[in-house]
Scaffold this motif. Structure first.
Motif, mmCIF file in Angstrom:
data_model
loop_
_atom_site.group_PDB
_atom_site.id
_atom_site.type_symbol
_atom_site.label_atom_id
_atom_site.label_comp_id
_atom_site.label_asym_id
_atom_site.label_seq_id
_atom_site.Cartn_x
_atom_site.Cartn_y
_atom_site.Cartn_z
ATOM 1 N N ALA A 157 0.770 -1.360 -0.156
ATOM 2 C CA ALA A 157 0.067 -0.039 -0.191
ATOM 3 C C ALA A 157 0.821 1.173 0.005
ATOM 4 C CB ALA A 157 -1.043 -0.055 1.222
ATOM 5 N N THR A 158 1.848 1.343 1.088
ATOM 6 C CA THR A 158 3.004 2.479 0.630
ATOM 7 C C THR A 158 3.865 2.090 -0.311
ATOM 8 O OG1 THR A 158 2.777 2.496 3.251
ATOM 9 C CG2 THR A 158 4.782 3.353 2.105
ATOM 10 N N THR A 159 3.984 3.067 -1.282
ATOM 11 C CA THR A 159 4.904 3.043 -2.515
ATOM 12 C C THR A 159 6.306 3.271 -2.139
ATOM 13 O OG1 THR A 159 3.102 3.651 -3.870
ATOM 14 C CG2 THR A 159 5.244 3.735 -4.757
ATOM 15 N N TYR A 160 7.105 2.294 -2.422
ATOM 16 C CA TYR A 160 8.327 2.623 -2.030
ATOM 17 C C TYR A 160 9.248 2.267 -3.475
ATOM 18 C CZ TYR A 160 7.420 1.313 2.723
ATOM 19 O OH TYR A 160 6.929 1.270 4.111
ATOM 20 N N THR A 161 10.397 3.118 -3.515
ATOM 21 C CA THR A 161 11.782 2.524 -4.385
ATOM 22 C C THR A 161 12.280 1.700 -3.865
ATOM 23 O OG1 THR A 161 13.155 4.240 -3.152
ATOM 24 C CG2 THR A 161 11.792 5.218 -5.019
ATOM 25 N N THR A 162 13.316 0.787 -4.557
ATOM 26 C CA THR A 162 13.868 -0.137 -3.986
ATOM 27 C C THR A 162 14.812 0.078 -2.959
ATOM 28 O OG1 THR A 162 15.563 0.172 -5.966
ATOM 29 C CG2 THR A 162 13.796 -1.430 -6.193
ATOM 30 N N ALA A 163 15.497 1.609 -3.169
ATOM 31 C CA ALA A 163 16.242 2.098 -1.840
ATOM 32 C C ALA A 163 15.535 2.221 -0.748
ATOM 33 C CB ALA A 163 16.845 3.228 -2.216
ATOM 34 N N ARG A 164 14.272 2.648 -0.759
ATOM 35 C CA ARG A 164 13.414 2.917 0.356
ATOM 36 C C ARG A 164 13.072 1.896 0.924
ATOM 37 N NH1 ARG A 164 11.905 3.574 4.445
ATOM 38 N NH2 ARG A 164 10.392 5.059 5.256
ATOM 39 N N ALA A 165 12.404 0.709 -0.113
ATOM 40 C CA ALA A 165 12.018 -0.661 0.471
ATOM 41 C C ALA A 165 13.164 -1.270 1.485
ATOM 42 C CB ALA A 165 11.591 -1.526 -0.745
ATOM 43 N N ARG A 166 14.395 -1.014 0.980
ATOM 44 C CA ARG A 166 15.603 -1.795 1.767
ATOM 45 C C ARG A 166 15.533 -1.125 3.071
ATOM 46 N NH1 ARG A 166 19.064 -5.858 -0.139
ATOM 47 N NH2 ARG A 166 21.020 -5.497 0.875
#
Length: 396
Positions: A157-166
């Motif tokens: 639901a919260t949209t992440y970039t790959t860096a922010r997901a990490r």
């Protein structure tokens, strides 16, 4: 029913090491950048804050080859199917790691394919999953029209970039491992996150040169072991498929919840948090060639339903269009976690009903009958409701 195994509370003592918050943020940025490199084949990317285990389905002539599990750290991309790719409909499914609290999350769609939930596998999808002791899962359809490269991402639901997901994934794993990050209005304090990382590195005795991937892997393993030490886990040690449910107090009332299907050898954690009540209640029914078998231990009546359910209160089940089943009490006795193992010997022969269950159903029927309003016997013929009567002269 095998005696419930228990675990004592895990206590974390370690020296807090000061660390720069900038190091934590830089870690996420470097790792995310490394994941952006495109590779040949079907690349699947994890843009969520969970460690994922993914399965794929690919066309092979008239068959579908299903393969799993591809492990994806938060912010990580991996090639699940090597090039050259077959043009056409492919399939994708993922589940979150058992290290995470709150039950397993699933990412899928409407295509029904078979998986081996307990081990790595590569199979040609059969017509019936249960016939080969496989589980059915709903896969997402992915239309691939290139032969060399294709990329599909998992998101939440919260949209992440790959860096922010990490970054978010590392924070989630620290929380799952028992570190208190104390989130405020703007989220967790990066300095507290950096301190927790330093503390875990020391506790886990990670080498100073350990990579960020090694840190995430160690955190996941630690959180997975911790999750097995708390909550309520049900395991099928019998030879047939099993349907399980639990019941417990919720506030001032009661709640019953199910169903969790379990193949032989399977386990499910039905409660993720530390157990705090003195009694919990479990139910299981075992499928066999001669019919369904009920637990011999009996117990106390709670409401269930034919489909997946979460039912508040335990009285007047039939009057509320539910069924009544017996749930066996399990004592916590000061323990944080319990594992309940059901075996063949714990069940009655097919067709037998526990005497307590019949008594509970009779009591429910009596209560329902007493609640029905008494009806006054009619005298003579009464006209149908809503239709006027009409007097006619007698025919001479």
């Amino acid at each position: 029913m095998a005696q419930a195994r228990s675990f004592n509370k895990a206590i974390f003592f370690a020296t807090v090491f000061c660390a720069a918050a900038a190091a934590f943020l830089a870690f996420a940025g470097r790792a995310g950048a490394q994941q952006e490199r495109q590779q040949n084949g079907w690349q699947i990317c994890n843009e969520t804050s969970y460690v994922l285990e993914a399965a794929t389905g690919r066309p092979d002539g008239r068959a579908i080859v299903v393969q799993g599990w591809t492990r994806l750290r938060p912010g990580e991309c991996r090639v699940a199917v090597q090039a050259p790719l077959a043009r056409g409909t492919h399939y994708l499914y993922a589940r979150s790691s058992l290290a995470h609290r709150g039950g397993r999350r699933q990412w899928g769609g409407d295509a029904r394919l078979c998986v081996d939930s307990s081990d790595s596998f590569t199979i040609e999808n059969p017509p019936q999953c249960a016939a080969q002791s496989l589980d059915e899962r709903r896969f997402r359809r992915v239309q691939i029209n290139k032969r060399d490269t294709w990329r599909t991402s998992f998101s939440e639901a919260t949209t992440y970039t790959t860096a922010r997901a990490r970054q978010a994934g590392l924070q989630r794993l620290l929380d799952d491992a028992g570190y208190d990050l104390r989130e405020g209005r703007r989220g967790a304090d990066p300095r507290r996150i950096a301190q927790a990382i330093a503390q875990f590195r020391a506790t886990a005795r990670l080498a100073p040169t350990a990579s960020e991937n090694q840190l995430i892997d160690a955190l996941e393993n630690y959180a997975r072991r911790r999750s097995q030490q708390v909550g309520l886990t049900l395991c099928n040690r019998a030879r047939g498929r099993m349907w399980t449910a639990i019941a417990r107090r919720r506030g001032e009332g009661w709640e019953s919840r199910g169903w969790w299907p379990l193949n032989p050898g399977g386990c499910v954690r039905t409660i993720d948090d530390v157990l705090i009540q003195e009694l919990y209640y479990v139910h299981a029914s075992l499928e066999g060639p001669e019919g369904t078998r009920q637990l011999a231990a009996g117990g106390e009546p709670f409401c269930t339903s034919g489909a997946r359910f979460a039912i508040i209160e335990r009285e007047a089940c039939e009057a509320r269009y539910y069924d009544t089943m017996l749930f066996t009490p399990i004592a916590r006795r000061g323990r944080d976690g319990l594992v309940v193992e059901f075996e063949d010997r714990d069940f009655l022969p097919a067709g037998e009903t526990p005497r307590q269950l019949q008594a509970a159903r009779d009591a429910a029927d009596a209560a329902a009958a007493a609640a029905r309003p008494a009806q006054t016997p009619a005298r003579g013929m009464a006209p149908a409701d809503g239709e006027p009567t009409q007097d006619r002269p007698a025919t001479p």
